[in-house]
Design a protein around this motif. Structure first.
Motif, mmCIF file in Angstrom:
data_model
loop_
_atom_site.group_PDB
_atom_site.id
_atom_site.type_symbol
_atom_site.label_atom_id
_atom_site.label_comp_id
_atom_site.label_asym_id
_atom_site.label_seq_id
_atom_site.Cartn_x
_atom_site.Cartn_y
_atom_site.Cartn_z
ATOM 1 N N GLY A 86 -15.559 119.402 25.844
ATOM 2 C CA GLY A 86 -15.782 118.549 27.005
ATOM 3 C C GLY A 86 -17.037 118.885 27.772
ATOM 4 N N ALA A 87 -17.561 120.090 27.569
ATOM 5 C CA ALA A 87 -18.772 120.502 28.269
ATOM 6 C C ALA A 87 -19.972 120.515 27.325
ATOM 7 N N LYS A 88 -19.864 121.263 26.218
ATOM 8 C CA LYS A 88 -20.953 121.353 25.241
ATOM 9 C C LYS A 88 -20.758 120.372 24.080
ATOM 10 N N ILE A 89 -19.494 120.189 23.693
ATOM 11 C CA ILE A 89 -19.144 119.215 22.652
ATOM 12 C C ILE A 89 -18.071 118.296 23.221
ATOM 13 N N SER A 90 -18.353 117.011 23.240
ATOM 14 C CA SER A 90 -17.387 116.039 23.752
ATOM 15 C C SER A 90 -16.975 115.078 22.651
ATOM 16 N N MET A 91 -15.842 114.431 22.866
ATOM 17 C CA MET A 91 -15.324 113.516 21.850
ATOM 18 C C MET A 91 -14.841 112.226 22.485
ATOM 19 N N ILE A 92 -15.165 111.111 21.847
ATOM 20 C CA ILE A 92 -14.626 109.809 22.226
ATOM 21 C C ILE A 92 -13.594 109.448 21.174
ATOM 22 N N THR A 98 -4.514 105.219 25.051
ATOM 23 C CA THR A 98 -3.632 106.375 24.923
ATOM 24 C C THR A 98 -4.334 107.676 25.311
ATOM 25 N N SER A 99 -5.665 107.653 25.387
ATOM 26 C CA SER A 99 -6.412 108.862 25.766
ATOM 27 C C SER A 99 -6.537 109.013 27.274
ATOM 28 N N LEU A 100 -6.424 107.906 27.992
ATOM 29 C CA LEU A 100 -6.518 107.946 29.450
ATOM 30 C C LEU A 100 -5.128 108.073 30.060
ATOM 31 N N ASN A 101 -5.022 108.821 31.148
ATOM 32 C CA ASN A 101 -3.742 109.010 31.830
ATOM 33 C C ASN A 101 -3.451 107.795 32.712
ATOM 34 N N PRO A 102 -2.330 107.098 32.482
ATOM 35 C CA PRO A 102 -2.067 105.861 33.214
ATOM 36 C C PRO A 102 -1.775 106.032 34.704
ATOM 37 N N GLN A 158 -13.209 101.768 27.021
ATOM 38 C CA GLN A 158 -14.038 102.563 26.124
ATOM 39 C C GLN A 158 -15.298 103.053 26.833
ATOM 40 N N ARG A 159 -15.861 102.219 27.704
ATOM 41 C CA ARG A 159 -17.009 102.644 28.504
ATOM 42 C C ARG A 159 -16.624 103.808 29.417
ATOM 43 N N MET A 161 -14.320 106.000 28.798
ATOM 44 C CA MET A 161 -14.194 107.188 27.948
ATOM 45 C C MET A 161 -15.568 107.774 27.616
ATOM 46 N N ILE A 162 -16.552 106.902 27.402
ATOM 47 C CA ILE A 162 -17.909 107.379 27.143
ATOM 48 C C ILE A 162 -18.455 108.086 28.376
ATOM 49 N N ALA A 163 -18.205 107.506 29.560
ATOM 50 C CA ALA A 163 -18.644 108.133 30.812
ATOM 51 C C ALA A 163 -18.027 109.516 30.971
ATOM 52 N N MET A 164 -16.751 109.631 30.646
ATOM 53 C CA MET A 164 -16.064 110.919 30.755
ATOM 54 C C MET A 164 -16.630 111.929 29.755
ATOM 55 N N ALA A 165 -16.897 111.468 28.535
ATOM 56 C CA ALA A 165 -17.412 112.353 27.492
ATOM 57 C C ALA A 165 -18.805 112.871 27.817
ATOM 58 N N LEU A 166 -19.604 112.058 28.526
ATOM 59 C CA LEU A 166 -20.980 112.427 28.828
ATOM 60 C C LEU A 166 -21.154 113.067 30.205
ATOM 61 N N ALA A 167 -20.073 113.144 30.968
ATOM 62 C CA ALA A 167 -20.166 113.601 32.360
ATOM 63 C C ALA A 167 -20.820 114.972 32.494
#
Length: 260
Positions: A86-92, A98-102, A158-159, A161-167
């Motif tokens: 999540g910091a050096k290597i992130s994944m989408i 199902t990846s986001l907490n509702p 999905q956008r 999730m990309i924002a979270m992965a690149l944060a």
């Protein structure tokens, strides 16, 4: 940026041994987009999970080295891997719903990543989360950050999730078939966005897909996987124009059929 050497990951359901990935080696250069191409069950996602050491039971990495930042990730203690994920290597992931907490807002979920890995206070983390949503072209990012996942469309999730992965501005982004559940128009928008962000941020990307069309549109090099092994690799142009493996030929023929 990343070097995978002789990676083998097996699963042990009941009394069986399933060789999901066998003796796979490849590298990813700085600022390079490498595609992992293959059908379902070819080992693409297992490679991604192995890099992050997220292989679920009854799976096990049985051999190999994964060199990142001068260290073998397979030798690091879990406390160090937590700092890398999540910091050096992130994944989408493939399914953002199902990846986001509702039960938490989109902004809170992005801010949590920033608080965990960068030690930001809540106010600064929230502001950064809003900025990241703006970066991935979510309209009215300040307002939409307060929305929950079910209030976002598939493309917008999905956008997010990309924002979270690149944060945390990672060095390497792994995208595991992130557009599979989206319609063709939204797929094209997400691919275009990833390409623009890669150029802007200098990311290295591993893009996992079964779609040669996406590989052609996004990647510079491609690794073709079949039954857990790399059967062909090269620049996208060379593999498309002169495939050397019969399995690769079939994948390219599928692309040609779809174009008709």
């Amino acid at each position: 940026m990343l070097e995978v050497k002789g990676l083998s990951t097996y699963y042990y359901p009941e009394d069986k041994t399933v060789k999901a990935v066998g003796n796979v080696s490849f590298s990813v250069g700085k600022g390079e987009i490498v595609g992992l191409l293959g059908e379902s069950g070819s080992g693409k996602s297992t490679i991604a999970h192995s890099i992050l050491r997220l292989v679920d039971h009854p799976g096990k990495i049985v051999a190999g080295k994964i060199i990142f930042g001068g260290h073998d990730l397979l030798e690091l203690p879990e406390t160090e891997m937590i700092k890398i994920r999540g910091a050096k290597i992130s994944m989408i992931f493939q399914d953002p719903f199902t990846s986001l907490n509702p039960v938490f807002s989109i902004g809170d979920q992005i801010a949590e990543v920033l608080q965990l890995h960068q030690g930001l206070n809540r106010r600064d983390a929230w502001q950064k989360a809003v900025e990241m949503l703006g970066l991935v072209r979510v309209q009215d990012p300040g307002g939409r950050a307060r929305d929950y996942p079910h209030q976002f469309s598939g493309g917008m999730r999905q956008r997010a999730m990309i924002a979270m992965a690149l944060a945390c501005q990672p060095d390497l982004l792994i995208a595991d078939e992130p557009t599979t559940a989206l319609d063709v128009t939204i797929q094209a928008e997400i691919i275009k966005l990833l390409k623009e962000l890669q150029q802007k941020l200098g990311l290295s990307i591993i893009y996992i897909t079964h779609n040669f069309g996406i590989i052609k549109a996004l990647c510079q090099r491609v690794l073709v996987l079949y039954k857990g092994s790399i059967v062909e690799e090269g620049t996208v142009g060379s593999v498309l124009s002169s495939p050397q493996n019969s399995y690769t030929v079939k994948l390219i023929d599928c692309l040609r059929v779809l174009r008709k």
